[in-house]
Every structure is written in structure tokens, then in C-alpha cells.
Design a protein around this motif. Sequence first.
Motif, PDB file in Angstrom:
ATOM      1  N   PHE A 196      55.264  29.029  48.210  1.00  0.00           N
ATOM      2  CA  PHE A 196      53.997  28.306  48.345  1.00  0.00           C
ATOM      3  C   PHE A 196      53.128  28.439  47.084  1.00  0.00           C
ATOM      4  O   PHE A 196      52.092  27.796  46.975  1.00  0.00           O
ATOM      5  CB  PHE A 196      53.253  28.766  49.601  1.00  0.00           C
ATOM      6  N   HIS A 197      53.560  29.296  46.172  1.00  0.00           N
ATOM      7  CA  HIS A 197      52.905  29.448  44.860  1.00  0.00           C
ATOM      8  C   HIS A 197      51.387  29.599  44.965  1.00  0.00           C
ATOM      9  O   HIS A 197      50.626  28.930  44.279  1.00  0.00           O
ATOM     10  CB  HIS A 197      53.280  28.276  43.938  1.00  0.00           C
ATOM     11  N   ASN A 198      51.020  30.461  45.892  1.00  0.00           N
ATOM     12  CA  ASN A 198      49.595  30.648  46.126  1.00  0.00           C
ATOM     13  C   ASN A 198      49.208  32.090  45.811  1.00  0.00           C
ATOM     14  O   ASN A 198      48.629  32.781  46.635  1.00  0.00           O
ATOM     15  CB  ASN A 198      49.324  30.296  47.594  1.00  0.00           C
ATOM     16  N   GLY A 199      49.593  32.552  44.635  1.00  0.00           N
ATOM     17  CA  GLY A 199      49.293  33.921  44.217  1.00  0.00           C
ATOM     18  C   GLY A 199      50.527  34.799  44.253  1.00  0.00           C
ATOM     19  O   GLY A 199      51.538  34.468  44.876  1.00  0.00           O
ATOM     20  N   ILE A 200      50.420  35.917  43.544  1.00  0.00           N
ATOM     21  CA  ILE A 200      51.528  36.877  43.448  1.00  0.00           C
ATOM     22  C   ILE A 200      51.426  37.869  44.601  1.00  0.00           C
ATOM     23  O   ILE A 200      50.376  38.468  44.812  1.00  0.00           O
ATOM     24  CB  ILE A 200      51.451  37.593  42.083  1.00  0.00           C
ATOM     25  N   HIS A 201      52.499  37.994  45.366  1.00  0.00           N
ATOM     26  CA  HIS A 201      52.531  38.985  46.440  1.00  0.00           C
ATOM     27  C   HIS A 201      52.777  40.354  45.820  1.00  0.00           C
ATOM     28  O   HIS A 201      53.852  40.598  45.272  1.00  0.00           O
ATOM     29  CB  HIS A 201      53.687  38.695  47.408  1.00  0.00           C
ATOM     30  N   VAL A 202      51.795  41.238  45.904  1.00  0.00           N
ATOM     31  CA  VAL A 202      51.991  42.599  45.368  1.00  0.00           C
ATOM     32  C   VAL A 202      52.593  43.445  46.491  1.00  0.00           C
ATOM     33  O   VAL A 202      52.100  43.411  47.622  1.00  0.00           O
ATOM     34  CB  VAL A 202      50.659  43.220  44.905  1.00  0.00           C
ATOM     35  N   TRP A 203      53.620  44.185  46.200  1.00  0.00           N
ATOM     36  CA  TRP A 203      54.300  44.987  47.241  1.00  0.00           C
ATOM     37  C   TRP A 203      53.401  46.157  47.608  1.00  0.00           C
ATOM     38  O   TRP A 203      53.477  47.222  47.035  1.00  0.00           O
ATOM     39  CB  TRP A 203      55.674  45.449  46.743  1.00  0.00           C
ATOM     40  N   ASP A 204      52.521  45.907  48.578  1.00  0.00           N
ATOM     41  CA  ASP A 204      51.445  46.885  48.752  1.00  0.00           C
ATOM     42  C   ASP A 204      51.794  48.058  49.648  1.00  0.00           C
ATOM     43  O   ASP A 204      50.945  48.911  49.888  1.00  0.00           O
ATOM     44  CB  ASP A 204      50.093  46.248  49.065  1.00  0.00           C
ATOM     45  N   ASP A 205      53.021  48.145  50.127  1.00  0.00           N
ATOM     46  CA  ASP A 205      53.460  49.429  50.695  1.00  0.00           C
ATOM     47  C   ASP A 205      53.878  50.371  49.548  1.00  0.00           C
ATOM     48  O   ASP A 205      54.040  51.569  49.761  1.00  0.00           O
ATOM     49  CB  ASP A 205      54.612  49.239  51.686  1.00  0.00           C
ATOM     50  N   HIS A 206      54.020  49.816  48.335  1.00  0.00           N
ATOM     51  CA  HIS A 206      54.395  50.628  47.164  1.00  0.00           C
ATOM     52  C   HIS A 206      53.257  50.801  46.148  1.00  0.00           C
ATOM     53  O   HIS A 206      53.286  51.721  45.349  1.00  0.00           O
ATOM     54  CB  HIS A 206      55.585  50.004  46.434  1.00  0.00           C
ATOM     55  N   TYR A 207      52.315  49.874  46.143  1.00  0.00           N
ATOM     56  CA  TYR A 207      51.235  49.925  45.145  1.00  0.00           C
ATOM     57  C   TYR A 207      49.895  49.511  45.766  1.00  0.00           C
ATOM     58  O   TYR A 207      49.852  48.549  46.537  1.00  0.00           O
ATOM     59  CB  TYR A 207      51.515  48.962  43.963  1.00  0.00           C
ATOM     60  N   ILE A 208      48.838  50.231  45.416  1.00  0.00           N
ATOM     61  CA  ILE A 208      47.488  49.780  45.791  1.00  0.00           C
ATOM     62  C   ILE A 208      46.923  49.005  44.611  1.00  0.00           C
ATOM     63  O   ILE A 208      47.051  49.429  43.457  1.00  0.00           O
ATOM     64  CB  ILE A 208      46.566  50.978  46.113  1.00  0.00           C
ATOM     65  N   THR A 209      46.300  47.867  44.912  1.00  0.00           N
ATOM     66  CA  THR A 209      45.733  47.001  43.877  1.00  0.00           C
ATOM     67  C   THR A 209      44.213  47.106  43.900  1.00  0.00           C
ATOM     68  O   THR A 209      43.604  46.990  44.960  1.00  0.00           O
ATOM     69  CB  THR A 209      46.095  45.526  44.187  1.00  0.00           C
ATOM     70  N   GLU A 210      43.615  47.304  42.743  1.00  0.00           N
ATOM     71  CA  GLU A 210      42.161  47.196  42.617  1.00  0.00           C
ATOM     72  C   GLU A 210      41.866  46.252  41.459  1.00  0.00           C
ATOM     73  O   GLU A 210      42.655  46.158  40.517  1.00  0.00           O
ATOM     74  CB  GLU A 210      41.528  48.549  42.254  1.00  0.00           C
ATOM     75  N   ILE A 211      40.723  45.573  41.538  1.00  0.00           N
ATOM     76  CA  ILE A 211      40.274  44.758  40.406  1.00  0.00           C
ATOM     77  C   ILE A 211      38.960  45.366  39.941  1.00  0.00           C
ATOM     78  O   ILE A 211      38.048  45.557  40.745  1.00  0.00           O
ATOM     79  CB  ILE A 211      40.017  43.289  40.823  1.00  0.00           C
ATOM     80  N   ILE A 212      38.887  45.686  38.654  1.00  0.00           N
ATOM     81  CA  ILE A 212      37.673  46.337  38.148  1.00  0.00           C
ATOM     82  C   ILE A 212      37.048  45.539  37.011  1.00  0.00           C
ATOM     83  O   ILE A 212      37.719  44.725  36.369  1.00  0.00           O
ATOM     84  CB  ILE A 212      37.961  47.775  37.639  1.00  0.00           C
ATOM     85  N   ASP A 213      35.787  45.828  36.790  1.00  0.00           N
ATOM     86  CA  ASP A 213      35.128  45.315  35.599  1.00  0.00           C
ATOM     87  C   ASP A 213      35.665  46.150  34.430  1.00  0.00           C
ATOM     88  O   ASP A 213      35.499  47.377  34.419  1.00  0.00           O
ATOM     89  CB  ASP A 213      33.607  45.502  35.762  1.00  0.00           C
ATOM     90  N   PRO A 214      36.335  45.514  33.456  1.00  0.00           N
ATOM     91  CA  PRO A 214      36.975  46.309  32.393  1.00  0.00           C
ATOM     92  C   PRO A 214      35.973  47.119  31.570  1.00  0.00           C
ATOM     93  O   PRO A 214      36.333  48.151  31.015  1.00  0.00           O
ATOM     94  CB  PRO A 214      37.685  45.280  31.524  1.00  0.00           C
ATOM     95  N   GLN A 215      34.724  46.669  31.526  1.00  0.00           N
ATOM     96  CA  GLN A 215      33.729  47.415  30.742  1.00  0.00           C
ATOM     97  C   GLN A 215      33.187  48.618  31.510  1.00  0.00           C
ATOM     98  O   GLN A 215      33.166  49.736  31.009  1.00  0.00           O
ATOM     99  CB  GLN A 215      32.552  46.499  30.346  1.00  0.00           C
TER     100      GLN A 215
END
Length: 423
Positions: free
Chosen positions: A249-268
Motif C-alpha cells: 500500500f506504500h503508505n510508510g515504512i513498517h518499522v519492526w517494532d517488536d525489535h526496535y522502538i522509534t522516536e522522532i526528535i528535534d535534531p537541535q
Amino acid sequence: MSFFNSAETMSRSSIEDLQLARLKETLEHVYKNGSYYRRKFDDAGVEPGDVKSLDDLSKLPFMSKEDFRAGYPLEMLCVPREELREMHMSSGSTGTPVVMAYTQADLDQWGECVARCYRMAGMEKGESVQITPSFGLFNGGFGAYHGARKADLFIIPAGAGNTDRQIKLINDFKVKCLLGVVSYGIRIVEVLKEKKLALPSLTTGIFGAESFSDSMREVIEGELGIEAYDIYGMTETGGIGTTGMDCKFHNGIHVWDDHYITEIIDPQTGKVLPDGETGEVVFTSLTRQAIPVIRFKTGDLTRIVSREKCECGRTTVRIDRIKGRCDDMLIVKGVNFFPKQVEQALLEIPGVLPHYQIIIEENNGVRDVRINVEAEPGVTGYMVEKHLKEKLGFSPAGDVFAPGALPRQEGKAVRVFYKNCSK
Ligand code: DLL
């Protein structure tokens, strides 16, 4: 529709429970067995017991490429050296390389992540995949191989280069899926056109290692007659496919979240951003042994697209395709842009080919941009300049070259060049 295993469709609350349990285990493991990590935690005044919920993750210090470089070759190891079975390494553009070492369990975890990607791309047992990244220190070739073994595929381990032979192999062995770095997809397109050949058996392409625009994806899909998937991963998280891929469906990348936790941060500021906002993606590994990552700052820009179940049935968090690297952003005459935006705009012009260079040039203290691009006869510099002005809001000079005139590179493509100045 087929899944490699049931972890892909767990309920959100079960995933989160599992993530917390595995996070606690990982923290205990690195604190007890990894002097490098213990020192880092001690310096930051935290210990594993401080993490009681997933939100507490933000109490922990970040890791970056610098930790890996400082830890070269195996300072970060959290297992006895005799337990290692393989290593990979990325050299990057500057200085000391980044090393990832694997225990057998780490190799199994990697294989599982990549096997899920193959199934997600519709690859079933016994179907054939041609693996085109090199088999060596770069993680792409071996990762694709470990995953294909787990997914019970028929592997054609072609490795890098020799495009004529690659094309012959695909046709002789009626290969269904091609896996490679994005630039190699483009290279195959070019040679097919030159030699007036086709790849009728190929239906599926799995490409990654570089960010590529939607227009670039369309070129690859159209010219090869395939559906293309965007596979994501990096040496530090364990390699290709560890941090996921998009589904049909090409609606974003499925992150294997039983193996990795994803966070999005302000790089600064390092502050965690709400879902939907674009920032630097940070991963924490939950199941890796030799060199786990805790809040690893990837340098890649994206956003969380959704935590809802996808139409494909998978329940993992989804992130947008990578926009670029934080340090890829170019600022010229006050306008900020990413190379991927230039690529997207260029390929919207009929007759423009997917070979280009972005030249940043400084004259009398002023920076300017020049775009060199290959195109079919009939495309003029003025057409390029006009379209880029419309799309990007500024007008770089455009120089149009004949097909094949710009130099070709092996591996990941370098698109940005500096003249009389540096990054
Ligand atoms: O490039 C792993 C890989 C190999 C992924 C083959 C996919 C296919 P590294 O050499 O360590 O590992 O580079 C990792 O490449 O931080 C991103 O900046 C970029 N990258 C990887 N995959 C993608 C992607 C491999 N799908 C770095 N889209 C990452 C955009 C990507 N950028």
C-alpha cells in the motif's frame, strides 16, 4: 497476503507491553555487560531501574555515530568475543569506520527482519531473488542473503557490478525479485535501454540505502515493469531491513517494532516530537546482543505516519520514507532544500533522465547552485530552470547533457558537489 510471523499483526497494547519488557532486559544487559554503555549511563546519572515505562526512555542519553567511531573496533561489545559470528562495517565519508558485530542470535534477528520484508513484497517460499549489493563489509549483500535463507527463497547471489551478466542471470533464471541500492536500479534501467533488452520475469524490486523521490521510484517501476519497495536500515541497527520497509500500500515504512522502538526528535534540542512532525529518527534495539543501540540518533529525517493498523493488516508503527539526512539540507540564497526535492522536480520534466549533479559553487563570497542533468534531445536548460523555479522557489542554472555524459558511480550515488567552497 502473507506474513512471515505473527509479531507483525500484534495488537498495539501487546506490542507496547513486549517493548517495555524487552527494553528493560536490554538495559540490564548493556549495563551489566557493556562497560562502554555503563560509563555513558553513569555519566548521565541514570541506571536501568529508572526506566519503568516506555515514556521513561527519554531519560536516557542518546547514542550517535560518534560512539561507534570512538568504540572502534569492538569497545562497545556486550558479549564475550568468542560469541561473535560475523561483522559488517560502513566507512562513511569521514574518518573511522562504524562496526557492527553479530552473535548467532543477532544474525537470526536480522534474518527475521529481512525475511519479513521479502514476504511483505509478496515473495513466497521457493521464489527467486537476485541480490546485487556487494557481499563484503557493506551489510547490504549478506543481510539480503540471511533474510532470503530464512524466507526460504531461491537465491542468486550476483553481488555488485557486471550489469550485462546481471541481466542475463535474471532472464536465464527467470528471477522474480531484484534487490539492490537505488542507484543500481537506475543503472540496470540504463543498460536495458541501451541494449534494447527487457526483463519479463521480474515483478518486484526491493531498493534502499539511499533516499529516492517518488519520481525516481516511478522511473524504476515504469522502466523495469515492476513494483518497487523501499527497504530501510543501517549498519548501527544491524543492517538492511532491520528498521523496516513499505508494504504494497506504500503508505510508510513498517518499522519492526517488536525489535526496535522509534522516536522522532528535534535534531537541535533532542526533544521528542509529536507524531506527524518531521525530525530525526532515533532507534532503540530491543533484541540485539552484541552491540545494542540505545536511542541511536540516525541522522535521517522522517515523521511518524501512523500507529494504526495498515490496510495490509500489519500493526507496526509506520514512518514516512526518508526525506534525507539532517546534514543533507542545502541552503542557497536563503532557500532551504534537500537533494531529493531537486530530484523529484527534475524528473517531472518530460525527457529528463535520472542522472544529475547538484553543484554548489561560491563566487565572491556568494553561494549559487548549478544543476547538471542528462536529458533526451529537446530538453533545454531554460526548461529545467523554469520548472525548478516553480517547484523550489529559486532558480539554479541548469546545464543539460546528452544521455551517458555524466560520470557513473558504484554503490551509493554522490549527488552534491562543492566548488570553491565546502559543506
Ligand atoms: O545502507 C543498509 C541498506 C543496504 C539499506 C541496502 C537498504 C538497502 P549504511 O551503509 O550503514 O547501511 O547506511 C545507512 O543509509 O542512515 C540512511 O541515511 C541511508 N538509507 C538506508 N536505507 C535507506 C532508505 C545501509 N530506504 C544510511 N531510504 C541510513 C533512504 C536510506 N535512506
